[in-house]
Design a protein around this motif. Structure first.
Motif, short mmCIF file in Angstrom:
data_model
loop_
_atom_site.label_atom_id
_atom_site.label_comp_id
_atom_site.label_asym_id
_atom_site.label_seq_id
_atom_site.Cartn_x
_atom_site.Cartn_y
_atom_site.Cartn_z
N GLU A 35 11.07 21.49 -1.46
CA GLU A 35 9.99 22.05 -1.54
C GLU A 35 9.23 22.73 -0.25
N GLY A 36 9.88 22.48 0.64
CA GLY A 36 9.25 22.86 2.20
C GLY A 36 8.12 22.26 2.61
N LEU A 37 7.96 20.98 2.45
CA LEU A 37 6.97 20.15 3.06
C LEU A 37 7.61 19.61 4.26
N CYS A 38 6.61 19.11 5.21
CA CYS A 38 6.67 18.40 6.20
C CYS A 38 6.75 16.94 5.75
N LEU A 98 -2.84 15.98 6.67
CA LEU A 98 -2.20 15.00 5.53
C LEU A 98 -2.75 15.66 4.31
N ASP A 99 -1.80 16.32 3.36
CA ASP A 99 -2.32 17.04 2.38
C ASP A 99 -1.89 15.95 1.19
N TYR A 100 -0.70 15.36 1.11
CA TYR A 100 -0.37 14.41 0.02
C TYR A 100 0.28 12.84 0.56
N ALA A 101 -0.19 12.16 -0.17
CA ALA A 101 0.18 10.66 0.19
C ALA A 101 0.96 10.15 -1.09
N PHE A 102 2.06 9.84 -0.94
CA PHE A 102 2.69 8.99 -2.12
C PHE A 102 2.91 7.48 -1.55
N ASN A 103 1.75 6.62 -2.05
CA ASN A 103 1.92 5.33 -1.71
C ASN A 103 2.74 4.41 -2.87
N ASN A 104 4.04 4.47 -2.38
CA ASN A 104 5.16 3.82 -3.22
C ASN A 104 5.64 2.46 -2.80
N ALA A 105 5.44 2.14 -1.60
CA ALA A 105 5.99 0.82 -1.24
C ALA A 105 5.62 -0.37 -2.03
N GLY A 106 6.53 -1.22 -2.62
CA GLY A 106 6.37 -2.28 -3.55
C GLY A 106 7.53 -3.04 -3.62
N ILE A 107 7.24 -4.40 -4.08
CA ILE A 107 8.38 -5.47 -4.18
C ILE A 107 8.08 -6.03 -5.74
N GLU A 130 -2.23 7.97 11.91
CA GLU A 130 -2.62 8.72 13.14
C GLU A 130 -1.36 9.47 13.48
N GLN A 131 -0.36 8.78 13.40
CA GLN A 131 1.04 9.69 13.79
C GLN A 131 1.42 10.92 13.05
N THR A 132 0.97 10.70 11.54
CA THR A 132 1.19 11.99 10.78
C THR A 132 0.25 13.18 11.44
N VAL A 133 -1.06 12.85 11.31
CA VAL A 133 -2.01 13.93 11.85
C VAL A 133 -1.67 14.21 13.46
N ASN A 134 -1.28 13.37 14.38
CA ASN A 134 -0.76 13.75 15.58
C ASN A 134 0.23 14.89 15.64
N THR A 135 1.32 14.46 14.78
CA THR A 135 2.65 15.44 14.63
C THR A 135 2.26 16.75 13.95
N TYR A 136 1.55 16.36 12.82
CA TYR A 136 1.87 17.73 11.95
C TYR A 136 0.46 18.34 11.71
N SER A 187 2.16 26.00 -10.56
CA SER A 187 2.12 26.47 -9.11
C SER A 187 2.56 25.23 -8.52
N MET A 188 3.80 25.36 -7.47
CA MET A 188 4.33 24.24 -6.72
C MET A 188 4.08 24.85 -5.27
N THR A 189 2.99 25.07 -4.69
CA THR A 189 2.74 25.81 -3.36
C THR A 189 2.50 24.88 -2.31
N PHE A 190 3.81 24.32 -2.02
CA PHE A 190 3.75 22.89 -1.24
C PHE A 190 4.38 23.46 0.51
N ALA A 191 4.85 24.60 0.41
CA ALA A 191 5.57 24.93 1.66
C ALA A 191 4.48 24.89 2.69
N GLY A 192 4.70 24.36 3.99
CA GLY A 192 4.01 24.13 5.07
C GLY A 192 2.92 22.89 5.07
N ARG A 193 2.91 22.24 4.09
CA ARG A 193 1.99 21.31 3.91
C ARG A 193 2.61 19.94 4.27
N VAL A 194 2.02 18.86 4.27
CA VAL A 194 2.42 17.66 5.03
C VAL A 194 2.32 16.36 3.70
#
Length: 253
Positions: free
Chosen positions: A30-33, A85-94, A76-82, A2-9
């Protein structure tokens, strides 16, 4: 699956290029914000432009993940806007180290650990309370095959990715009963701008990278993005605290 992502953040850090960009685009398809975060304003804005041009919903937020105020403001901006917060991909790296351990510098150590470890910790520090409050969520952190074994001439980088896996597993256990899943993705060598820059500096690296993968090639950012989406999906509902290698069989040798 199941890839029920539509409408999530979803929040994606390091979304301006490479794996982060590919995953932000895949989430949006997949329809996410999508909240695309990066210290690179041009790259992050371009990711958002591409999402919006394809009919998706996205917001760019400049964020240096080593700065607590930036990370706090991002969430805060994520929650204030949408609203959630359903999913977080913590990808920043060097990846800036290319030498034996004794030749490394304190500046290299601080820079790598600051982004790769402190950045992931800070992001989870502010994501987890939001997910607890709303009744659940999924976090995926970018580690590396270098976090599952040795990485000669990249000892600091390797240590940072081992640390990411440690953070991931610890958070997974702490929040398992809060309906929050936390996993790590461990790519092998992937065709990204970072890899291309290294290849331009030393063409032998590209040839070696392909050779160490039993599949005879390096991976693509889109292949890693697909694995991230799987870990976020309901198909992985019983998977937490796992470090998933996406490495063309390199670790199986």
């Amino acid at each position: 699956m199941s890839m029920t992502f539509a409408g999530r953040v979803a929040v994606v850090t390091g979304a301006g290029a490479g794996i982060g960009k590919a995953t932000a685009l895949a989430f949006a398809a997949e329809g996410l914000c999508v909240v695309a975060a990066d210290v690179d304003v041009h790259g992050g804005q371009e990711t958002v432009r591409q999402i919006q041009a394809a009919g998706g919903i996205a917001l760019f937020v400049r964020c240096n993940v080593t700065l607590e105020a930036d990370v706090k403001q991002l969430m805060e901006q994520t929650v204030n806007t949408y609203g959630r917060l359903d999913y977080a991909f913590n990808n920043a790296g060097i990846e800036i180290e290319q030498g034996r351990l004794a030749d490394g510098t304190q500046d290299e150590f601080d820079a790598i650990m600051g982004v790769n470890v402190k950045g992931v910790w800070l992001c989870m520090k502010y994501q987890l309370p939001l997910m607890v409050a709303q009744g659940g969520g999924v976090i995926v952190n970018t580690a590396s095959v270098a976090g599952l074994g040795a990485a000669p001439k990249m000892s600091i980088y390797s240590a940072s990715k081992h640390a990411v896996i440690g953070l991931t597993k610890s958070a997974a256990i702490e929040y398992a009963k809060k309906s929050i899943r936390v996993n790590a993705i461990c790519p092998g060598v992937i065709d990204t701008d970072m890899f291309r820059r290294a290849g331009e500096a030393d063409p032998r690296k590209a040839q070696y990278a392909a050779a160490v993968h039993p599949m005879g090639r390096i991976g693509t950012a889109e292949e890693v993005a697909s694995a991230v989406l799987y870990l976020c999906s309901d198909g992985a509902a019983f998977t937490t605290g796992h470090a998933l290698a996406v490495d063309g069989g390199a670790l199986a040798i």
